[in-house]
Design a protein around this motif. Structure first.
Motif, PDB file in Angstrom:
ATOM      1  N   UNK A 228      10.654 -11.554  -5.356  1.00 42.39           N
ATOM      2  CA  UNK A 228      10.557 -11.107  -6.743  1.00 42.39           C
ATOM      3  C   UNK A 228       9.128 -10.722  -7.111  1.00 42.39           C
ATOM      4  N   UNK A 229       8.161 -11.456  -6.577  1.00 32.98           N
ATOM      5  CA  UNK A 229       6.764 -11.214  -6.946  1.00 32.98           C
ATOM      6  C   UNK A 229       6.203  -9.949  -6.311  1.00 32.98           C
ATOM      7  N   UNK A 230       6.621  -9.629  -5.085  1.00 35.15           N
ATOM      8  CA  UNK A 230       5.958  -8.551  -4.356  1.00 35.15           C
ATOM      9  C   UNK A 230       6.852  -7.351  -4.039  1.00 35.15           C
ATOM     10  N   UNK A 231       8.105  -7.364  -4.481  1.00 38.37           N
ATOM     11  CA  UNK A 231       8.990  -6.254  -4.126  1.00 38.37           C
ATOM     12  C   UNK A 231       8.512  -4.922  -4.706  1.00 38.37           C
ATOM     13  N   UNK A 232       7.973  -4.925  -5.914  1.00 38.96           N
ATOM     14  CA  UNK A 232       7.505  -3.670  -6.509  1.00 38.96           C
ATOM     15  C   UNK A 232       6.349  -3.076  -5.707  1.00 38.96           C
ATOM     16  N   UNK A 233       5.441  -3.933  -5.242  1.00 41.60           N
ATOM     17  CA  UNK A 233       4.334  -3.444  -4.419  1.00 41.60           C
ATOM     18  C   UNK A 233       4.863  -2.869  -3.111  1.00 41.60           C
ATOM     19  N   UNK A 234       5.823  -3.563  -2.503  1.00 35.57           N
ATOM     20  CA  UNK A 234       6.374  -3.099  -1.226  1.00 35.57           C
ATOM     21  C   UNK A 234       7.062  -1.742  -1.378  1.00 35.57           C
ATOM     22  N   UNK A 235       7.795  -1.567  -2.485  1.00 41.64           N
ATOM     23  CA  UNK A 235       8.459  -0.279  -2.738  1.00 41.64           C
ATOM     24  C   UNK A 235       7.426   0.815  -2.974  1.00 41.64           C
ATOM     25  N   UNK A 236       6.381   0.488  -3.712  1.00 41.46           N
ATOM     26  CA  UNK A 236       5.309   1.456  -3.960  1.00 41.46           C
ATOM     27  C   UNK A 236       4.650   1.880  -2.647  1.00 41.46           C
ATOM     28  N   UNK A 237       4.379   0.910  -1.763  1.00 41.38           N
ATOM     29  CA  UNK A 237       3.763   1.234  -0.480  1.00 41.38           C
ATOM     30  C   UNK A 237       4.729   2.016   0.408  1.00 41.38           C
ATOM     31  N   UNK A 238       6.012   1.764   0.257  1.00 41.60           N
ATOM     32  CA  UNK A 238       7.010   2.544   0.996  1.00 41.60           C
ATOM     33  C   UNK A 238       6.930   4.008   0.585  1.00 41.60           C
ATOM     34  N   UNK A 239       6.765   4.247  -0.696  1.00 37.50           N
ATOM     35  CA  UNK A 239       6.646   5.616  -1.178  1.00 37.50           C
ATOM     36  C   UNK A 239       5.353   6.267  -0.685  1.00 37.50           C
TER      37      UNK A 239
ATOM     38  N   UNK B 275      -7.715 -15.981   1.602  1.00 38.40           N
ATOM     39  CA  UNK B 275      -8.146 -14.634   1.943  1.00 38.40           C
ATOM     40  C   UNK B 275      -7.257 -13.529   1.431  1.00 38.40           C
ATOM     41  N   UNK B 276      -6.172 -13.877   0.701  1.00 39.45           N
ATOM     42  CA  UNK B 276      -5.194 -12.885   0.236  1.00 39.45           C
ATOM     43  C   UNK B 276      -4.658 -12.034   1.383  1.00 39.45           C
ATOM     44  N   UNK B 277      -4.734 -12.555   2.594  1.00 45.42           N
ATOM     45  CA  UNK B 277      -4.264 -11.844   3.775  1.00 45.42           C
ATOM     46  C   UNK B 277      -2.847 -12.323   4.089  1.00 45.42           C
TER      47      UNK B 277
ATOM     48  N   UNK C   7      -9.247 -10.084   1.481  1.00 44.00           N
ATOM     49  CA  UNK C   7      -9.028  -9.088   0.435  1.00 44.00           C
ATOM     50  C   UNK C   7      -9.255  -9.695  -0.941  1.00 44.00           C
ATOM     51  N   UNK C   8      -9.583  -8.842  -1.877  1.00 45.04           N
ATOM     52  CA  UNK C   8      -9.764  -9.300  -3.255  1.00 45.04           C
ATOM     53  C   UNK C   8      -8.421  -9.588  -3.917  1.00 45.04           C
ATOM     54  N   UNK C   9      -7.399  -8.836  -3.542  1.00 41.14           N
ATOM     55  CA  UNK C   9      -6.073  -9.008  -4.125  1.00 41.14           C
ATOM     56  C   UNK C   9      -5.025  -8.936  -3.021  1.00 41.14           C
ATOM     57  N   UNK C  10      -3.834  -9.431  -3.320  1.00 40.55           N
ATOM     58  CA  UNK C  10      -2.718  -9.336  -2.370  1.00 40.55           C
ATOM     59  C   UNK C  10      -2.310  -7.880  -2.180  1.00 40.55           C
ATOM     60  N   UNK C  11      -2.393  -7.089  -3.235  1.00 40.85           N
ATOM     61  CA  UNK C  11      -2.017  -5.679  -3.102  1.00 40.85           C
ATOM     62  C   UNK C  11      -2.912  -4.965  -2.084  1.00 40.85           C
ATOM     63  N   UNK C  12      -4.191  -5.330  -2.034  1.00 40.62           N
ATOM     64  CA  UNK C  12      -5.075  -4.752  -1.022  1.00 40.62           C
ATOM     65  C   UNK C  12      -4.581  -5.096   0.374  1.00 40.62           C
ATOM     66  N   UNK C  13      -4.081  -6.316   0.541  1.00 43.42           N
ATOM     67  CA  UNK C  13      -3.535  -6.725   1.829  1.00 43.42           C
ATOM     68  C   UNK C  13      -2.319  -5.882   2.190  1.00 43.42           C
TER      69      UNK C  13
END
Length: 372
Positions: free
Chosen positions: A36-47, A75-77, A105-111
């Protein structure tokens, strides 16, 4: 392999790129929360990078212990990527050798973004991008074959996680959102016309008698023996006041949208739900919305053998952790689960906010916090 995944507690396996210091354990609740927390980021990276969101999330779960590993926390890695030619921040951790260098990384999204570039920009992984973007099984096997991990069961583990937790739906969401794809949907066997909730105002309550279950009263809770509990199905109810189940009767909700079902979908507290029709079970609803029945029960804080009542709200995704409303005043017949369903909040967070548990007793007039 599937039996291992069926256990309540999962022990993180160790392999190649994944550092051996990952001794964190995680539960199924942790997995659902991670998705639930990271699915939007994963979909964005898929695009952006054309890597299946299902693969990215499954690797994140597997390699970071749902974000609980030392490397993920400090390390947000989330993908165990070592420094190699990295020029950014680093973190030293004992792995195959003492004080090995890992990317920080500074953020999980960077990872997440760096994970995509790690695969995309290395020739050894070029075979991945020749595969169908929705063929997660081939992606998992090719990752293993191309040397991403040394664990011989790595591909099977990713595939099992994806299938058990229905993570492939994220790939479908990508296709719908970014590619105009219209999936073939399964029509429910029951009459959709009975699904009668309408739109656009705050939900109200509706009473429906349901049986209750006697529970042990902790010493820390009220001494009055009123039988209002978070449990649901007793043999000998103490109170004659009927318990409530939160339904859509007399309530209005905003319409939702789901690419996975013909059923009408509605929204409460930013969480999608459908309405149980006459004769529905969690199993029939699960087939219609393409989610495992066990997942539906988790989403709705329902017990293993319970079934929804006609017109009851059934959430089809993880509920929120809090409500915009600060608190709720208990009225006769309400349970903690009822309150959790009414406000679209996970029951475990009601427990946390109010220092309660599944055995706690609530009484008319009690104030139940819905957020910190």
């Amino acid at each position: 392999m599937r039996k291992n995944l069926n256990r309540i507690i999962f022990t993180v396996l160790f392999f190649g790129i994944m550092p051996c210091f990952l001794h964190a354990q995680y539960t199924e609740k942790d997995i659902y929360a991670y998705i639930a927390q990271y699915e939007d980021i994963a979909i964005q990276k898929m695009n952006e990078h054309k890597i299946p969101a299902s693969i990215t999330i499954a690797q994140g779960i597997f390699e970071s212990a749902c974000g609980k590993s030392h490397l993920a926390v400090d390390g947000n890695n989330h993908f165990g990527i070592k420094c190699h030619d990295w020029t950014g921040d680093t973190i030293l951790i004992d792995d195959d050798e003492l004080q090995e260098c890992f990317r920080k990384y500074k953020t999980v999204e960077e990872s997440y973004n760096d994970h995509s570039l790690f695969l995309k920009n290395r020739k050894r992984y070029e075979n991945l991008f020749k595969l169908e973007i929705t063929d997660y099984a081939s992606w998992a096997r090719t990752l293993k074959e191309d040397g991403y991990a040394t664990n011989p069961k790595y591909a099977d583990q990713l595939i099992s996680i994806i299938e058990r937790y229905n993570i492939a739906r994220l790939d479908t969401i990508y296709l719908v959102q970014y590619c105009g794809y219209k999936p073939e949907l399964k029509k429910p066997e029951t009459a959709i016309a009975q699904n009668t909730a309408t739109a656009t105002s705050k939900p109200t309550t509706a009473e429906t008698p349901i049986p209750t279950k006697p529970v042990r009263e902790p010493a820390s809770v009220h001494q009055q023996k009123t039988q209002n509990t978070a449990s649901e199905t007793p043999k000998q109810p103490v109170s004659t006041t009927p318990m409530k189940v939160f339904t859509a009767l007399g309530s209005e909700y905003p319409a939702g949208s789901s690419p996975f079902t013909y059923r009408k979908v509605f929204e409460n507290n930013k969480t999608y739900f459908v309405i149980a029709l006459k004769g529905d079970t969690y199993e029939t609803i699960a087939g219609d919305v393409q989610v495992a029945a066990s997942s539906l029960r988790k989403f709705n804080d329902a017990t293993a053998n319970s079934q929804p009542m006609e017109n009851e709200i059934v959430y089809i995704e993880t509920k929120a952790k809090s409500s915009p409303t600060k608190a709720h005043v208990v009225v006769a017949g309400e349970t903690l689960r009822y309150i959790a369903q009414r406000y679209g909040i996970q029951l475990e967070y009601l427990f946390k906010y109010n220092n309660l548990d599944e055995n706690s007793i609530i009484h008319p007039g009690d104030q139940i916090l819905l957020r910190h």
